[in-house]
Design a protein around this motif. Sequence first.
Motif: not given
Length: 171
Positions: A53, A7, A48, A73, A68-70
Amino acid sequence: MNYSFRKATASEIPAIWDILQQAITRRKEDGSEQWQDGYPNPEVVKKDINAGHGFVLTEEENIIGYTAILINDEPEYAKIIGKWLTNDDFVVFHRVAISENYLGKGLAKKMLECIEDFAITNNIYSVKSDTNFDNAAMLKIFEKSGYKYCGKVYFRGGERRAFEKVLPKTN
């Protein structure tokens, strides 16, 4: 090389924004319309990261990539013109960018592998994403990484090609 994926933190926004600006310039030089409308921008990166994210690919202490990871969503994906391979939980990633100092080393593909590992760690076996119809570099990475074309989605009035990869379930 020893790469890690983790992250991002708020203090890393300037370094991340530098990498994104390089990618924005590359898209323009490649003749792509993607990212030529003021998006992404530092505010997007800040959102983000504040939402948990934002992720970085690093080599030792150097930030060399961003995404960016969701999870589950992406409202636009429900409106796909086409058909997803699965209708289960999914990980979606946006804004993949690699530092220009690290291009040509397969690191975007490496980042996709890290995203897939993130999905499996969260017991999710579908990864979805999209890119502009004229982003040849990303289209090639999707193909090399085993992503299947599923149809079209629209963001900010622009058409995107949507892809999905179904990950193997391991016991």
